[in-house]
Design a protein around this motif. Structure first.
Motif: not given
Length: 128
Positions: A97-102
Motif C-alpha cells: 500500500d502507500e505506506a509500504g505495507d504488504p
C-alpha cells in the motif's frame, strides 16, 4: 495474465530494456580512448560505424537484454534450469500500500518468463 504480474513485467521492461538502452546510447556517444580496454574499443568501433550499422548494433544489444531478462526470469520461475546447481529460486511479488505495507503476496511459479515474453510479443517489442 494477472494484472499485478503484467504491471511487474512492464516495469521490468521499462527499467531494464528501455532505460538500459538509453544508458547505452549515452555511453556510446561519449568520447573514449579505444586503447584503454575491450569495452572502450567496442564503443570506438560503434562510433566509427555507419548509422545503419549503429542501428543494427543497438538492435542486437536490445535483443540481448530481452533474451537475458527472459532467461533470468525462467531460472527464477522454474521454467529453465540453473546449470551446476541443486538450488531453485522462487520469487513472490508483494503488492504494497502507500505506506509500504504488504497487502498481497503472489507466487510467480512458471509464469514470469512466459508473461515477459508474452508482453514482448503482444506489443511487438522484439528488437530484431
Amino acid at each position: 495474465m494477472n494484472q499485478e504480474l503484467e504491471e511487474f513485467v512492464q516495469a521490468v521492461y521499462r527499467t531494464v530494456v528501455k532505460e538500459g538502452m538509453a544508458d547505452y546510447k549515452d555511453i556510446y556517444e561519449e568520447e573514449v580512448d579505444p586503447s584503454v580496454n575491450a569495452y572502450t574499443a567496442c564503443i570506438a568501433f560503434y562510433q566509427q560505424s555507419s548509422e545503419a550499422d549503429q542501428k543494427r548494433m543497438r538492435q542486437m544489444i536490445e535483443q540481448t537484454i530481452i533474451d537475458t531478462v527472459s532467461h533470468v526470469f525462467g531460472i527464477i520461475d522454474g521454467s529453465s534450469g540453473l546449470s551446476g546447481s541443486e538450488l531453485e529460486a522462487k520469487l513472490a511479488l508483494v503488492l504494497v500500500d502507500e505506506a509500504g505495507d504488504p497487502v498481497e503476496t503472489m507466487e510467480t511459479d512458471g509464469e514470469l518468463q512466459e508473461s515477459f515474453l508474452g508482453y514482448i510479443e503482444e506489443h511487438d517489442l522484439h528488437a530484431l
